[in-house]
Write an enzyme that holds these catalytic residues in place. Sequence first.
Site, PDB file in Angstrom:
ATOM      1  N   ASP A 415      15.179  87.848  43.836  1.00 32.91           N
ATOM      2  CA  ASP A 415      15.424  86.665  44.456  1.00 32.91           C
ATOM      3  C   ASP A 415      14.203  85.684  44.328  1.00 32.91           C
ATOM      4  O   ASP A 415      13.136  86.145  43.741  1.00 32.91           O
ATOM      5  CB  ASP A 415      15.658  86.869  45.987  1.00 32.91           C
ATOM      6  CG  ASP A 415      16.178  85.809  46.802  1.00 32.91           C
ATOM      7  OD1 ASP A 415      16.653  84.888  46.112  1.00 32.91           O
ATOM      8  OD2 ASP A 415      16.740  86.133  47.904  1.00 32.91           O
ATOM      9  N   GLU A 418      11.140  80.394  42.303  1.00 33.65           N
ATOM     10  CA  GLU A 418      11.024  78.904  42.281  1.00 33.65           C
ATOM     11  C   GLU A 418       9.830  78.188  42.772  1.00 33.65           C
ATOM     12  O   GLU A 418       9.258  77.094  42.408  1.00 33.65           O
ATOM     13  CB  GLU A 418      12.375  78.131  42.759  1.00 33.65           C
ATOM     14  CG  GLU A 418      13.768  78.883  42.287  1.00 33.65           C
ATOM     15  CD  GLU A 418      14.061  79.945  43.291  1.00 33.65           C
ATOM     16  OE1 GLU A 418      15.181  80.516  43.243  1.00 33.65           O
ATOM     17  OE2 GLU A 418      13.639  80.033  44.221  1.00 33.65           O
ATOM     18  N   ASP A 481      22.013  79.528  47.649  1.00 33.13           N
ATOM     19  CA  ASP A 481      22.385  79.757  49.058  1.00 33.13           C
ATOM     20  C   ASP A 481      23.355  78.425  49.433  1.00 33.13           C
ATOM     21  O   ASP A 481      22.926  77.216  49.574  1.00 33.13           O
ATOM     22  CB  ASP A 481      21.223  79.444  49.882  1.00 33.13           C
ATOM     23  CG  ASP A 481      20.064  80.581  49.669  1.00 33.13           C
ATOM     24  OD1 ASP A 481      20.731  81.815  49.480  1.00 33.13           O
ATOM     25  OD2 ASP A 481      18.803  80.572  50.025  1.00 33.13           O
TER      26      ASP A 481
END
Length: 740
Positions: A415, A418, A481
Site C-alpha cells: 500500500d 505516493e 480508495d
Amino acid sequence: MKFTDGYWQLRPGVSVLRPGTVESVEPDERGFTVFAPTGRITGRGDTLNRPVVTVRFFSPAPGVVGVTIGHHCGGLPREPRFALAESTDHPVHVEVTGLTATLTTGELSARVALVGPWRVDFLRGDRPVTSSTERSVGIVTDAEGHKYVHERLALGVGETIHGLGERFGPYVKNGQTVDIWNADGGTASEQAYKNVPFYLSSAGYGVFVDHPELVSFEVGSEVVSQTQFSVAGQSLTYHVIDGPTPKDVLRRYTALTGRPARVPAWSYGLWLSTSFTTSYDEKTVTEFIDGMAERNLPLSVFHFDCFWMRQFHWVDFVWDPETFPDPEGMLRRLHERGLKVCVWINPYIAQRSYLFEEGRRAGYLVRNPDGSVWQWDKWQAGMALVDFTNPDAARWYAGKLKVLLDMGVDCFKTDFGERIPTDVVWHDSADPQRMHNYYAYLYNRTVFELLEAERGAGEAVVFARSATAGGQQFPVHWGGDCESTFVAMAESLRGGLSLAASGFGYWSHDIGGFEGTPDPAVFKRWIAFGLLSSHSRLHGSGSYRVPWAYDEEAVTVLRHFTRLKLRLMPYLAAAAEEAHSDGVPVLRPMILEFPDDPTAAYLDRQYMLGPDVLVAPVLSADGQVTYYVPAGTWTHLVSGARVTGPGWVTEKHDFDSVPVLARPGAVVPFGAVEDRPDYAWADDVRLRLYAPVEGQRTRVRVPAPAGGVGAEFEVRYDNGSATVDLVAGASSGYLVEVAE
C-alpha cells in the site's frame, strides 16, 4: 502546464525560444543531431548572441524514434532514470539530403526539414503519423525565471488519446490537462496513484516521455490540434512508438519499459479481507472463513489489513500480541484449509516502531538537508520513509519481510508509496523531484524481487497501489480508495481502462467499494464486475465485505460469479500469458481489439476480458444496462442469447447476470473445476465455439499452472459441425461444442 494566453499570446512574464530553420545536421551511424538557431541567419553577425536549439534523433529500440530537445546542455546528469531495455543492434537507417534528414527504424521514420520553418514529420512508410511544427518546440522562461521545455505533437481529425496511467475522469483524454504526479487522492479527482508519462493514440502510435519527474500534458487543451508535454529544466526526451495497431504499440512500449511478470495460479481466485478499521482477531477471521465454506463459496486468499500490527506502530511487521497471540499457529491453520495469506505493508516507519531507531542509526531513512530524519504526522505519528535508493536499506526492509515469509505469509499488499516529499536528501543523491514518482517503482521492486527469490519466479504477487512507468513488471495493481456507489464503480473502471492503455497487464479493485458501506444493490452488481477482472478482492474500510452481511442473495451472486471465473481459468490464463509475453493486458479497452471501429475509442463502461469476451458491468440498481457490440453476432456466455452488431444494446439483468458475451467465431475454453483456480486447466477442458463460420480453423492454447503441462488444440468447423485435435502438450480429456 499552460504557457500561452490563447493561441497567439504568451502569458504575462513568459518568454519562449523556438527553433527556426536548421543551420546544420551532424549524422552518425545510429542517428543525427540538428542545430536550429532561434532566428534567421543571413550573415555572420546573426550568429552572435543567438541561442541555438539542439535536437538529437536516435532509436532506442526497433520501431521507436527517440528525440532529445536541449538548450543549455551542460547540466549535471539527473537521477533516477527509467530503466529501459535499449538496443544498439537493431537496424537504423540515416539519410541526409539537401532538403531533409531522416532516421528510419522498422516502418517508422522521423523526417526533419532542413530548409524552411522547423518541421519534423513522423511517418509510417509514406503515411503521416504525427508531426512537430513551427510553434511546437519551446524553450520557456517564466516570470520567476524557471526554465521549461515543451513539445507539441499534432492531432489528426478524430484522433483520440488514451492512457497516461490510472485516471478516473473521462477515458478519452482529449481536452484534458494531466499532470504526471503520484498522489493519494482517491478515485474521484484528477489526482491518481499511478501516473505514467505515456499515451496511446487511436492513430496507432504512442508517445513515452522519458522523465520520472512531473510531466505536464495538455491534450488538445492549450492548443486543441496538438498534444503538448513539458518538463522543468533545459532538456526534454521523448519516444515516438510505432504500431500500426494499438496492441502493437503496447508490445513495443512494454518491450522498452518492462513486461508484467507471471503471477501464481492461486492469485486468480477470490481474496477476502479483514477490511481496514474493522475489529478483528483470529476468531473473527475463522468465522469469516467458516462462513465462506459453509455457503460453498470458493476462497483462495485471506488478507490481513493494517491492524494486524499494533496501532501507532506501522510498520514494524510485528503481529499485535493481544489480537494474534499465536501468528505462526494461525498461519499454519489457514494453510491447512488450503488458503494463501496476504498481509498489508507500506514503506513508512512510525516513530513508535522499533524499526525507526534501527533505521535512523543505520542511515536507512530519508533525511532532511541538515542530516536529520524527515518526519511528519500524516498517516502515522512521526512517520519516516525508507530510503530505497540505499541498497542496504532495501535489503534491511526486505529482511524484515522475509521473517514474515518464513512465518507463513505468502504475499503482501504494498500500500501507499505516493506521499513522497521533495525537500529531502536521498542516499544516492537522487533528484527529489524525480524520486517522487519513481519511489513507487523502487518500493514495489524491492518487495516483488524478495517474493521471487523466496517463492520462485511465477509465484510472486503483490497488491500494489502506487506505480509509474515500468511498475507493470511487479503485478498486481488495484484501483485505490473508491466510494461505495455506482458512480465510484464507473470511476474505478475508467481508472482500470486508462491503466491498461498504459501497459499494465493485471488490475483489480475493491468489490463493493472501499469508503462507506455499499447498499446490497451496489455490492451485488460490483461482485460481477470484480469476478470478471483479472484479480478479485472483497475489501472495505469500516465495514466487512462478507456477502451475508448484505443479504442472502449476495451469497448466491458471489457463488455464481466466483464459480464462473474459476471455470474460465483456461481462458484467463491464456490472456495472462499474453500479458506476460507481449504486454497486452488482460482487461482491455475496446479500442485494443477494435481499432477500426470509431465507436470503440469512446467506450468507458465496458471492456474486453482477454481477446474474446466482452463485459459490460451493470451500473444501476434496477439492472438496466446499455452497451455497444462491434460487428458480427455476439453470444451471451451464460444464457446463449445472441446480439448482432454493430450497434447499441439495452438490456435488463437480474443480480446473478451481467452482459458477458463471446466474440463472433471465438473459441472459449472452460475448465472442469469451479472451486479453485490452481488446477490442471487443460484436463477435461470444454472448448466452446461461438457463432462460427464455415471452414473456420482456430488454434487454442491452454497454459498450465507453474510446473504443469499445457496443451494446444485446433478447432475446426465444417459442414455445420465442430471437431478438435490435440496438437501439442497433454490433456486427460477435451471436448468441443458449438454454443446454441
